[in-house]
Design an enzyme around this catalytic site. Structure first.
Site, PDB file in Angstrom:
ATOM      1  N   GLY A  52       2.501   2.330  11.008  1.00 23.98           N
ATOM      2  CA  GLY A  52       2.268   1.499  12.192  1.00 23.98           C
ATOM      3  C   GLY A  52       2.192   0.025  11.850  1.00 23.98           C
ATOM      4  CB  ALA A  53       0.404  -2.422  11.579  1.00 26.97           C
ATOM      5  CD  GLU A  72      -2.956   1.138   2.278  1.00 23.02           C
ATOM      6  OE1 GLU A  72      -2.801   0.350   3.232  1.00 23.02           O
ATOM      7  OE2 GLU A  72      -3.901   1.920   2.189  1.00 23.02           O
ATOM      8  CD  GLU A 117      -6.746   2.912   6.447  1.00 22.97           C
ATOM      9  OE1 GLU A 117      -6.957   2.662   7.635  1.00 22.97           O
ATOM     10  OE2 GLU A 117      -6.037   2.172   5.716  1.00 22.97           O
ATOM     11  CD  GLU A 132      -3.137  -2.350  10.607  1.00 27.59           C
ATOM     12  OE1 GLU A 132      -3.514  -2.547   9.442  1.00 27.59           O
ATOM     13  OE2 GLU A 132      -2.851  -1.211  11.038  1.00 27.59           O
ATOM     14  CD  GLU A 161      -4.988  -2.360   5.470  1.00 28.85           C
ATOM     15  OE1 GLU A 161      -4.073  -1.893   6.179  1.00 28.85           O
ATOM     16  OE2 GLU A 161      -5.622  -1.681   4.655  1.00 28.85           O
TER      17      GLU A 161
END
Ligand code: 0A1
Ligand code: ZN
Length: 883
Positions: free
Chosen positions: A268-269, A127, A327, A305, A271
């Site tokens: 951060g992370a 992404e 989001e 996530e 998905e």
């Protein structure tokens, strides 16, 4: 570097894809510098008209090795391959199979986008547009395909090989030191959700039985030795999975769910379907290494996530303009999860503090944009507080307007109607319109109009007619590209509080009760009348922060003190204290700048004393009430000609006054909360530590020697990171001998642990003293620091630029120079990180003239630098307002 042709991208130009991809078979032979990628795509024409269109695949920095169509090599004159595009001008007008071989160098990938190495681990980040750095592909979210991924690697270099979906095959490659694994993901997905990982990883395993009785394997992969620090992440995951079943009826869909923690990650992370990749900061925790705040963030991000599996993955976005569809909705879901798991009031207050600190600031400056932007130059720059946090507020307002039952029905319809699709915001909102029979056209303005609505509310009680009239006037300030605005739909939750602290019944003039206590404001100016009101009430407006607005109400200091003590809405109890404090601080800043002295206000002090004294209150709530508005909050309230030194001085002085005035009670609470108990990161433990540390912080603000030794002692004896870091944070604000000793001790204790050393960097970057800039510069040469690691850069340099208003905004401009020079140095390596750091200058226009000119000059130097990335070019142009 990417080329900038065809930008900006506009929402109105959206066209469905000419070619669709049904299946992708990837065969990736991992090698540190020469990874070979074979991609076999089955393509078919899209529904975009009769004439067969050219096939144009995206790429970035790719080298094509071979190209086959239906098993035969494509002649050179029939295609054009550049590093960023593969074009076949006249593909067959039917479905066909295209086999593409490319070679990439993961070790040279410093952007951390596409396939890269984090330490010795191979991992991917796709992404928003990273898949095109792995192979040529129609890299857009409305192209959804079924992926099968074969990974091959050296057995010792990468004993663990992971990709999306379920494992279907694994084994050795005969006659070599290599092995392979084949993963199949049956759910069609856009390329941005693709992931693979290879490396020497340890794993913690657990199981989850879904509501329909399916068994799912859960695995968290980390650096060997870090397994004991995964307990909280695994526990959070299981609670999130159960919550999504109960709260939204959503069940997990694959046989396995994996999380991999890596130490080099831009965000951060991520998905990725069935294989979430995390910044290790948001996985690893133990009482000795992580604070309560870290525990909360880990829980929230693990949940976020995981929740994307339905809001983002099963239903994805048609195009990147719809980013808030996944989001904003997913942030709303993770906030609701945290509210259910912990205290709802405390969660709401924390979320609103975050919204005001980041999103309101964004909305008030040159980077303001709608929740759904209509145009972008660089999509990486739209992972913003507006898309995420205001996006979540918009979903929350839908729930407030329609009520919980209709909201749930609307969500159920959304999942049923759009599962497996790439959807739009209109389709999402339509589901709520359909289930509730409500017209939501005006509501759509929350997605299209930028800026924070300003609402002026004035109430008047008429004892003769026993009516209360509330006049509400709304306006929306101009933002870049949007000089004039239309009125919004604002759900305003209200209460009228009687003298005894109880809410008076709300009956509208036509005799109907006000449903759920929510007024719906639609006009630029509107008056609401409540009948049969027997006494003059105090209005409690925008309860629970029902709308993300800036509210100005005609409340006196007495009204605010009353609400702080009596309102049944905990958010507005907290807000009343904040409003009292903010009014006082704004006055004090003005007084200081005029050469006068700050005044103390018995009103605020009394309100705080009463809250501290109220044994029925959640200690976590009391801790929040004791936390005065931050410097950025005060600056936002002042709005123009801001002098950060005066803001700092006014706040520091008030903190000292509060600490002095309440010292007795603060010491009492501190002692009462000090009894030894084993550390537990549960709501009760977190609340106890939060209040104790808030008391300590105010006491130390007085610089009383007994308070400073208390902090130094807490630092030494703490048996958990929350208490140790809090003591160090409060000490480090003051130039006392205990500070240097504690900082040295902290580094000596934790030098082997980068995530803890990050805390050490951040605390030093936040010291509000002129020597800090030199300290920060010196720390960039520290052996524990690296410009290549985003966590290090954020913990030192972003912390300085964003959390140290006083020193970043030094009157000599040296803070701006340092940060912008760092941006330029970072840009060639990691443009995303550089662009985010540069956004620290987004509020330059509100500064007083000297600083404003220095900030502008620093920005202009960035703009004039040669070969900027699209990311930094976009931020600098918009920040200057010169694009
Ligand atoms: N979708 C992720 C955020 C994210 C966005 C871009 C990235 O590229 C480096 C990484 C992650 C989320 O919302 O958690
Ligand atoms: Zn997200």
């Amino acid at each position: 570097m990417r080329t900038e042709e065809a930008r900006p991208i506009r929402l109105e130009d959206y066209r469905p894809p000419d070619w669709l991809v049904e299946t992708v078979e990837l065969d990736v032979a991992l090698d540190p510098t020469a990874t070979r990628v074979r991609a076999a795509l089955t393509l078919k024409p899209g529904s975009n008209g009769a004439a067969p269109a050219p096939l144009v695949l995206d790429g970035e920095g790719l080298i094509l090795k071979s190209l086959m169509l239906d098993g035969a090599a494509v002649p050179a004159e029939q295609y054009v391959a550049t590093s960023d595009r593969l074009t076949i001008a006249q593909p067959p007008p039917r479905a066909f199979r295209l086999e593409i071989e490319t070679e990439i160098d993961p070790s040279a990938n410093t952007q951390l986008l596409g396939l890269y190495r984090s330490g010795r681990i191979y991992c991917t980040q796709c992404e928003a547009e990273g898949f095109r750095r792995i192979t040529y592909f129609p890299d857009r979210p409305d192209v959804m395909a079924v992926y099968t991924t074969r990974i091959e690697a050296d057995k010792t270099d990468a004993p663990v090989l992971l990709a999306n979906g379920n494992l279907v095959e694994a084994g050795d490659v005969p006659g070599s030191g290599r092995h392979f694994a084949v993963w199949h993901d049956p759910f069609p997905k856009p390329s941005y959700l693709f992931a693979l990982v290879g490396g020497n990883l340890a794993c913690v395993e657990d199981r989850f039985r879904t509501m329909s009785g399916r068994d799912v394997t859960l695995r968290i992969y980390v650096e060997p030795g870090k397994e004991p620090r995964c307990v909280h992440a695994m526990d959070s995951l299981k609670r999130a999975m159960r919550w999504d079943e109960t709260a939204f009826g959503r069940e997990y869909d694959l046989d396995i769910f994996m999380i991999v923690a890596v130490s080099d990650f831009n965000m951060g992370a991520m998905e990725n379907k069935g294989l979430n990749v995390f910044n290790d900061k948001y996985v690893l925790a133990s009482p000795e290494t992580a604070t309560d705040n870290d525990y909360e963030r880990i829980e929230a991000i693990i949940a976020h996530e995981y929740f994307h599996n339905w809001t983002g993955n099963r239903i994805t976005c048609r195009d990147w303009f719809q980013l808030c569809l996944k989001e904003g909705l997913t942030v709303f879901r993770d906030q609701e999860f945290s509210a259910d798991e912990r205290s709802r009031a405390v969660e709401r207050i924390s979320d609103v503090r975050g919204l005001r600190a980041h999103q309101f600031v964004e909305d008030a400056g040159p980077l303001a944009h709608p929740v759904r932007p209509a145009l972008y130059h660089e999509i990486n720059n739209f992972y913003t507080a507006t898309v995420y946090e205001k996006g979540a507020e918009v979903v929350r307002m839908l729930k407030t307007l329609l009520g919980p039952d209709n909201f749930r029905k609307g969500m159920d319809l959304y999942f049923a109607r759009h599962d497996g699709e790439a959807a739009t915001v209109e389709q999402f909102v339509q589901c709520f319109a359909d289930v509730s029979g409500t017209e939501l056209a005006q509501f759509m303005r929350w997605y299209s109009q930028a800026g924070t609505p300003e609402v002026i509310a004035a109430g008047r009680y008429d004892a003769r007619t026993r009516t209360y009239r509330l006049e509400v006037v709304q306006s929306l300030p101009p933002t870049p590209g949007q000089p004039s605005k239309e009125p919004m739909v604002i759900p305003l939750a209200v209460g009228l509080v009687g003298r005894d602290g109880r809410d008076l019944p709300l009956t509208l003039a036509d005799g109907r009760p006000l449903a759920r206590g929510v007024l719906t404001v639609k006009q630029p100016s509107e008056t609401f009348e409540f009948a049969d009101i027997g006494e003059a009430p105090v209005p409690s407006l925008n309860r629970g922060f029902s709308a993300p607005i800036k509210l100005v109400a005609n409340l006196t200091a007495d009204d605010l003190r009353f609400l702080a003590a009596r309102d049944c809405d905990p958010f507005n109890r907290w807000q009343a204290v904040q409003t009292l404090a903010t009014r006082l601080l704004v006055d004090n800043v003005a007084a200081l700048r005029a050469g006068g002295a700050a005044h103390r206000d018995a009103g605020l002090l009394d309100a705080l004393a009463a809250i501290l004294d109220d044994g029925a209150l959640d200690p976590a709530f009391v801790a929040l009430a004791l936390t005065l508005p931050g410097e950025a909050d005060i600056a936002r309230e002042i709005g123009r000609d801001v002098d950060p030194d005066a803001v700092f001085a006014a706040r520091a002085a008030l903190r000292a006054v509060v600490g002095e005035h309440l010292a007795g009670a603060l010491f009492d609470h501190y002692r009462r909360l000090s009894e030894a108990r084993p550390y537990r990161p549960d709501a009760a433990g977190v609340a106890r530590r939060a209040l104790r540390n808030a008391c300590l912080d105010l006491l130390v603000a007085t610089r009383r020697p007994d308070a400073i030794s208390l902090a130094a002692r807490q630092y030494q004896v703490a048996d958990n990171m929350t208490d140790r870091a809090a003591a160090l944070a409060t000490l480090s604000l003051y130039d006392v001998p205990e500070r240097a000793a504690a900082l040295d001790d902290f580094y000596a204790r934790y030098r082997g642990d980068p995530l803890i050393v990050d805390k050490w960097f951040t605390l030093q970057a936040a010291i509000p003293e002129p020597a800090t800039l030199d300290r920060v510069k010196a720390l960039t040469a520290h052996s524990a620091f690296s410009f290549a690691n985003p966590n290090r850069v954020r913990s030192l340099i972003s912390a300085f630029a964003m959390a140290n208003q006083k020193e970043f905004n030094r009157a000599d401009g040296a803070g701006y120079d340092f940060v912008t020079e760092t941006v330029l140095a970072l840009d060639p390596k990691n443009p995303q990180l550089a662009a985010r750091l540069l956004s620290a200058l987004k509020s330059w226009r509100v500064l007083e003239p000297t600083r404003r000119a220095l900030a502008q000059a620093a920005l202009r130097r960035v703009a004039a630098a040669p070969a900027l990335s699209p990311d930094v070019r976009d931020i600098v142009a918009r920040t200057l307002g010169e694009d």
